[in-house]
Design an enzyme around this catalytic site. Structure first.
Site, mmCIF file in Angstrom:
data_model
loop_
_atom_site.group_PDB
_atom_site.id
_atom_site.type_symbol
_atom_site.label_atom_id
_atom_site.label_comp_id
_atom_site.label_asym_id
_atom_site.label_seq_id
_atom_site.Cartn_x
_atom_site.Cartn_y
_atom_site.Cartn_z
ATOM 1 N N CYS A 234 -5.561 2.422 -4.560
ATOM 2 C CA CYS A 234 -5.073 3.022 -3.257
ATOM 3 C C CYS A 234 -6.275 4.112 -2.903
ATOM 4 O O CYS A 234 -6.528 5.011 -3.282
ATOM 5 C CB CYS A 234 -3.733 3.689 -3.420
ATOM 6 S SG CYS A 234 -2.854 4.109 -1.999
ATOM 7 N N CYS B 202 0.753 -1.273 -0.071
ATOM 8 C CA CYS B 202 0.097 -0.142 0.080
ATOM 9 C C CYS B 202 0.818 1.215 0.028
ATOM 10 O O CYS B 202 1.065 1.994 1.255
ATOM 11 C CB CYS B 202 -0.884 0.134 1.014
ATOM 12 S SG CYS B 202 -2.241 1.296 0.876
HETATM 13 C C1 LIG Z 1 -0.982 -0.147 7.183
HETATM 14 C C2 LIG Z 1 -1.564 -0.906 5.827
HETATM 15 C C3 LIG Z 1 -2.561 -0.236 5.048
HETATM 16 C C4 LIG Z 1 -3.108 -1.035 3.888
HETATM 17 N N1 LIG Z 1 -3.944 -0.339 3.077
HETATM 18 C C5 LIG Z 1 -4.574 -1.100 2.060
HETATM 19 C C6 LIG Z 1 -5.423 -0.163 1.382
HETATM 20 O O1 LIG Z 1 -6.164 0.646 1.796
HETATM 21 N N2 LIG Z 1 -5.955 -1.020 0.155
HETATM 22 C C7 LIG Z 1 -5.588 -2.255 -0.102
HETATM 23 O O2 LIG Z 1 -6.014 -3.043 -0.990
HETATM 24 N N3 LIG Z 1 -4.572 -2.950 0.563
HETATM 25 C C8 LIG Z 1 -3.871 -2.109 1.465
HETATM 26 N N4 LIG Z 1 -2.892 -2.691 2.485
HETATM 27 C C9 LIG Z 1 -1.950 -3.861 1.495
HETATM 28 C C10 LIG Z 1 -2.714 -5.310 1.968
HETATM 29 O O3 LIG Z 1 -3.035 -5.370 3.256
HETATM 30 C C11 LIG Z 1 -1.786 -6.295 1.233
HETATM 31 O O4 LIG Z 1 -1.491 -5.962 -0.038
HETATM 32 C C12 LIG Z 1 -2.328 -7.762 0.969
HETATM 33 O O5 LIG Z 1 -2.814 -8.106 2.564
HETATM 34 C C13 LIG Z 1 -1.479 -8.614 0.691
HETATM 35 O O6 LIG Z 1 -1.749 -9.913 0.533
HETATM 36 P P1 LIG Z 1 -0.595 -11.163 0.484
HETATM 37 O O7 LIG Z 1 -1.670 -12.407 0.607
HETATM 38 O O8 LIG Z 1 0.081 -11.185 -0.483
HETATM 39 O O9 LIG Z 1 -0.167 -10.809 1.855
HETATM 40 P P2 LIG Z 1 -0.668 -11.080 3.408
HETATM 41 O O10 LIG Z 1 -2.053 -10.849 3.282
HETATM 42 O O11 LIG Z 1 0.235 -10.218 4.430
HETATM 43 O O12 LIG Z 1 -0.472 -12.588 3.669
HETATM 44 C C14 LIG Z 1 0.713 -13.323 3.963
HETATM 45 C C15 LIG Z 1 0.471 -14.667 4.737
HETATM 46 O O13 LIG Z 1 1.540 -15.345 4.620
HETATM 47 C C16 LIG Z 1 2.084 -15.932 5.746
HETATM 48 N N5 LIG Z 1 3.297 -16.395 5.750
HETATM 49 C C17 LIG Z 1 4.325 -15.690 5.962
HETATM 50 N N6 LIG Z 1 5.452 -16.524 5.768
HETATM 51 C C18 LIG Z 1 5.087 -17.778 5.452
HETATM 52 C C19 LIG Z 1 5.701 -18.943 5.509
HETATM 53 N N7 LIG Z 1 7.075 -18.881 5.551
HETATM 54 N N8 LIG Z 1 5.133 -20.041 5.310
HETATM 55 C C20 LIG Z 1 3.671 -20.027 4.958
HETATM 56 N N9 LIG Z 1 2.976 -18.969 5.237
HETATM 57 C C21 LIG Z 1 3.846 -17.837 5.421
HETATM 58 C C22 LIG Z 1 1.673 -14.777 6.907
HETATM 59 O O14 LIG Z 1 1.323 -15.429 8.285
HETATM 60 C C23 LIG Z 1 0.480 -14.358 6.179
HETATM 61 O O15 LIG Z 1 -0.833 -14.856 6.680
HETATM 62 C C24 LIG Z 1 -2.492 -2.236 3.603
HETATM 63 C C25 LIG Z 1 -1.528 -2.758 4.228
HETATM 64 C C26 LIG Z 1 -1.165 -1.987 5.455
HETATM 65 C C27 LIG Z 1 -0.076 -2.761 6.225
#
Ligand SMILES: Cc1cc2nc3c(=O)[nH]c(=O)nc-3n(C[C@H](O)[C@H](O)[C@H](O)COP(=O)(O)OP(=O)(O)OC[C@H]3O[C@@H](n4cnc5c(N)ncnc54)[C@H](O)[C@@H]3O)c2cc1C
Length: 398
Positions: free
Chosen positions: A342, A165
């Site tokens: 965003c 983000c």
């Molecule tokens: C402050 C903040 C504001 C945000 N605002 C927005 C917004 O307004 N709009 C928007 O769309 N997005 C926003 N986001 C971004 C959004 O939350 C992320 O882009 C999204 O969650 C990414 O998804 P992901 O599945 O890639 O990772 P995540 O949702 O972070 O999930 C990753 C998962 O992998 C697991 N994992 C890690 N390592 C391992 C391993 N070795 N083995 C197995 N599992 C593992 C973790 O435990 C976790 O559960 C924001 C994020 C933050 C922090």
């Protein structure tokens, strides 16, 4: 019952992993009990609301649910962490020492927060005026700092690395600045955006609005300023100037820090990574560039777009369509265009909804000018998107 082989193994049960699993299961009953989701975390977080936790609008607890409660029916959750990939043998190795084999692999472990790369940050987080919305634990301390601010200097930082983000470092700044006005302390305060980036926002249309806001609200922008150290005791933030290489020290009374981020170490060290460490996928099909039965989604991937949950909402249907095509030996039909969004909160009750694609062209949903600050879009972010997330996206229906 857990098995040692699954048709599909998904690494990471966050936004990307759960959305993908739910969509796969919706489309194919054959995959029932044939999907494993590996994730060590007891909890699943709706991270986009952490900005509003830091802004005092939402309680942290509402952003957290048990991981078990978001695992779709028909998927098996394996509470473990993947430590190594053996893609030539179609196997993953877990921290417990266990291994799983698969026919198809989806890699979605998110981005790594490198707190340790800013000296003194870990030690001071949650005290000495230092906070960050980038973790569930520390987001509430942002609100503590904002509401107890009596004037002085408030600094909001952004690192020079990719982050999740891209707008979040400044959203909290606009909320804080707005709050300082309402609390009558704005005249006695200086608000500084200390950023390792070079511009306010990558898409011209929204950058124009943000540049005007920053000027009108007397926010000092300091680009090329990359935070490298926090001296909590003396309340000094030390930046490295990315052009001159000089160290620049700034006194603060409160500071909101966005830590540097990178691909997770176990991805960097794996055969799945690109040179820059991210999961090396084709930017249109999401298929791994070398291993055709491997796909990637979300923050951990090399996709050259802004890393958001909104981007994943558009990536997941493409991935699922293409994964089924690989299973059937068909050409890949799905194409992701880099869509990301965003929701730029610019104050309490105000939001600019940026939506754009790989070419930084606006890709807007609504039939009005989304570069304008709007109350309706604030309500969308605060009240509607969380419901759409838990009840729609994670169930594989939107
Ligand atoms: C402050 C903040 C504001 C945000 N605002 C927005 C917004 O307004 N709009 C928007 O769309 N997005 C926003 N986001 C971004 C959004 O939350 C992320 O882009 C999204 O969650 C990414 O998804 P992901 O599945 O890639 O990772 P995540 O949702 O972070 O999930 C990753 C998962 O992998 C697991 N994992 C890690 N390592 C391992 C391993 N070795 N083995 C197995 N599992 C593992 C973790 O435990 C976790 O559960 C924001 C994020 C933050 C922090």
């Amino acid at each position: 019952m857990n098995k040692s082989h699954y048709t599909v193994v998904i690494v990471g049960g966050g936004t990307g992993g759960i959305t993908t699993a739910a969509r796969l299961l919706r489309e194919s009953r054959d995959l029932y009990n044939e999907i494993a989701i590996i994730d060590p975390s007891e909890k699943h977080y709706y991270q986009p609301l952490w900005t509003l936790v830091g802004g005092g609008e939402v309680e942290a607890e509402v952003t957290k649910r048990d991981e078990a409660s978001v695992i779709p029916d028909g998927a098996n959750w394996i509470q473990d962490a993947v430590v190594a990939f053996l893609p030539e043998e179609n196997r993953v190795v877990m921290a417990s020492g266990g291994e799983l084999s698969y026919d198809y692999l989806v890699v979605a472990p998110g981005i790594q927060l490198d707190w340790g790369k800013v000296k003194g940050l870990k030690e001071n987080l949650g005290k000495n005026g230092v906070s960050s919305n980038y973790s569930y634990e520390s987001a509430p301390s942002t609100w503590e700092n904002i509401r107890n601010f009596k004037g002085g200097t408030a600094i909001f930082t952004a690192p020079n690395t990719p982050i999740k983000c891209g707008g979040a470092p400044q959203k909290i700044m606009y909320l804080a600045e707005d709050y300082f006005r309402k609390a009558g302390v704005r005249d006695a305060s200086k608000v500084v955006f200390g950023s390792g980036g070079t511009i306010i926002f990558g898409v011209q249309k929204y950058a124009k609005t943000l540049t005007r806001i920053v000027q009108e609200r007397d926010i000092e922008t300091k680009f090329y300023h990359n935070l490298v150290e926090i001296d909590g005791e003396n309340k000094q933030a030390i930046f490295e100037h990315l052009q001159s290489g000089e160290r620049v020290s700034m006194k603060y009374d409160m500071i909101h820090v966005v830590p540097p981020m990178s691909a997770p170490d176990f991805i960097k060290q794996s055969p799945l990574s690109a040179e820059n460490g991210w999961v090396d996928v084709d930017k249109y099909t999401l298929q791994h560039t070398r291993y055709k039965n491997v796909f990637g989604i979300g923050d951990a991937t090399s996709l050259p777009t802004s890393k958001t949950g909104a981007a994943i909402r558009k990536q997941a249907p493409v991935l699922v369509k293409n994964l089924f095509a690989v299973m059937r030996n068909h050409p890949l039909p799905g194409q992701y265009n880099g869509y990301t969004s965003c929701p730029l909160i610019t104050g309490y009750g105000r939001l600019v909804l940026a939506e754009f694609d790989y070419n930084n062209n606006p890709a807007e949903t609504f039939p009005f000018d989304q570069a304008k600050e709007r109350y309706s879009m604030y309500l969308l972010k605060k009240d509607m998107l969380p419901v759409m997330y838990w009840d729609g996206m994670l169930k594989g229906v939107m």
